[in-house]
Design a protein around this motif. Structure first.
Motif, PDB file in Angstrom:
ATOM      1  N   LYS A   1      83.052  45.989  46.731  1.00 50.96           N
ATOM      2  CA  LYS A   1      83.406  46.221  48.130  1.00 50.96           C
ATOM      3  C   LYS A   1      84.572  45.310  48.518  1.00 50.96           C
TER       4      LYS A   1
ATOM      5  N   PHE B   1      86.594  42.890  51.081  1.00 49.03           N
ATOM      6  CA  PHE B   1      86.022  41.918  52.015  1.00 49.03           C
ATOM      7  C   PHE B   1      87.124  41.274  52.831  1.00 49.03           C
TER       8      PHE B   1
ATOM      9  N   CYS C   1      87.251  39.527  59.531  1.00 45.58           N
ATOM     10  CA  CYS C   1      86.260  40.404  60.167  1.00 45.58           C
ATOM     11  C   CYS C   1      84.952  39.661  60.411  1.00 45.58           C
ATOM     12  N   GLU C   2      84.540  38.877  59.449  1.00 48.09           N
ATOM     13  CA  GLU C   2      83.301  38.125  59.596  1.00 48.09           C
ATOM     14  C   GLU C   2      83.397  37.122  60.736  1.00 48.09           C
TER      15      GLU C   2
ATOM     16  N   ARG D   1      83.877  39.325  64.419  1.00 44.22           N
ATOM     17  CA  ARG D   1      83.025  40.461  64.775  1.00 44.22           C
ATOM     18  C   ARG D   1      82.091  40.166  65.949  1.00 44.22           C
TER      19      ARG D   1
ATOM     20  N   THR E   1      88.076  47.595  55.884  1.00 45.62           N
ATOM     21  CA  THR E   1      86.992  47.470  54.915  1.00 45.62           C
ATOM     22  C   THR E   1      85.721  48.189  55.364  1.00 45.62           C
TER      23      THR E   1
ATOM     24  N   GLN F   1      83.703  46.581  57.613  1.00 47.64           N
ATOM     25  CA  GLN F   1      82.800  45.512  58.058  1.00 47.64           C
ATOM     26  C   GLN F   1      82.528  45.575  59.558  1.00 47.64           C
ATOM     27  N   HIS F   2      83.582  45.812  60.346  1.00 47.24           N
ATOM     28  CA  HIS F   2      83.364  45.950  61.783  1.00 47.24           C
ATOM     29  C   HIS F   2      82.444  47.121  62.074  1.00 47.24           C
TER      30      HIS F   2
ATOM     31  N   HIS G   1      78.753  46.470  61.362  1.00 41.85           N
ATOM     32  CA  HIS G   1      78.210  45.451  62.265  1.00 41.85           C
ATOM     33  C   HIS G   1      78.021  46.018  63.663  1.00 41.85           C
TER      34      HIS G   1
ATOM     35  N   TRP H   1      81.128  50.188  52.019  1.00 38.42           N
ATOM     36  CA  TRP H   1      80.407  49.474  53.073  1.00 38.42           C
ATOM     37  C   TRP H   1      79.453  50.397  53.822  1.00 38.42           C
TER      38      TRP H   1
END
Length: 198
Positions: A4, A6, A10-11, A14, A38, A40-41, A44, A69
């Motif tokens: 994936k 990364f 984003c982490e 978010r 990616t 990620q948003h 989440h 993801w």
């Protein structure tokens, strides 16, 4: 899945973004995310806001990582991602919310113009728009770090660069969207919110 993509950014961003979207999208039902990166948003926000159908989109070359993801999260409110290049055909569906993060400074200015010009046909008459990222204000960088980032972007590709809030507001206004709020978030980024004017 170890393959994936990364994004550390984003982490980090978010949760501050989510804190705003909880209210801004509280009565929304269908969100189109432009340039989901990616993913990620998306996973989440969709997990935290289960009342929303969170429709991701990306350029074709980025879809495999985005799908990784989404597939791992297996959320019921994240349909398959759409292939979307802002200068080409947009989805025929209509969305009452649009979200995009860290895209305007990557797109060329003509692409930014095309993005906003496409919004009326893709949104409901009461749609809400939220765009996150770095912005200049009054033609000036808001921090030394943003100035350095802008220089890095332009060295990477001449068409990239941090956009000015006034220029973006002109495009939003032409598309029928009125600025509702402009929020300072961590790391010298902003979350700008517009409401479509009936």
């Amino acid at each position: 899945m170890s393959d994936k993509p990364f994004s550390a950014a984003c982490e980090r961003n978010r949760d501050p973004i989510l804190a705003v979207l909880r209210d801004w999208f509280a009565d929304r039902r269908r969100v189109l995310e432009i340039g989901s990166g990616t993913g990620q948003h998306a996973v989440h926000f969709a997990a935290a806001l289960p009342q929303l159908v969170w429709q991701t989109s990306e350029r074709t070359e980025h879809l495999p990582g985005l799908r990784a993801w989404l597939d791992e999260a297996a959320l019921p409110n994240t349909p398959a991602p759409l292939a979307l290049d802002v200068g080409e055909a947009w989805p025929r569906e209509s969305y009452d919310a649009v979200f995009s993060a860290n895209t305007l400074h990557i797109l060329s200015w003509p692409e930014v113009e095309m993005l906003f010009a496409a919004l009326p046909a893709a949104t409901t008459l009461d749609a809400r728009l939220a765009i996150y990222g770095p912005f200049n204000i009054g033609g000036r960088h808001t921090s030394d770090s943003n100035a350095a980032f802008d220089a890095t972007l332009k060295a990477r590709a001449a068409h990239m660069g941090i956009r000015d809030t006034a220029a973006i507001d002109v495009l939003a206004g032409k598309a029928g969207f009125d600025l509702a709020d402009d929020l300072a978030l961590p790391a010298n980024n902003r979350l700008r919110l517009w409401r479509r004017m009936r």
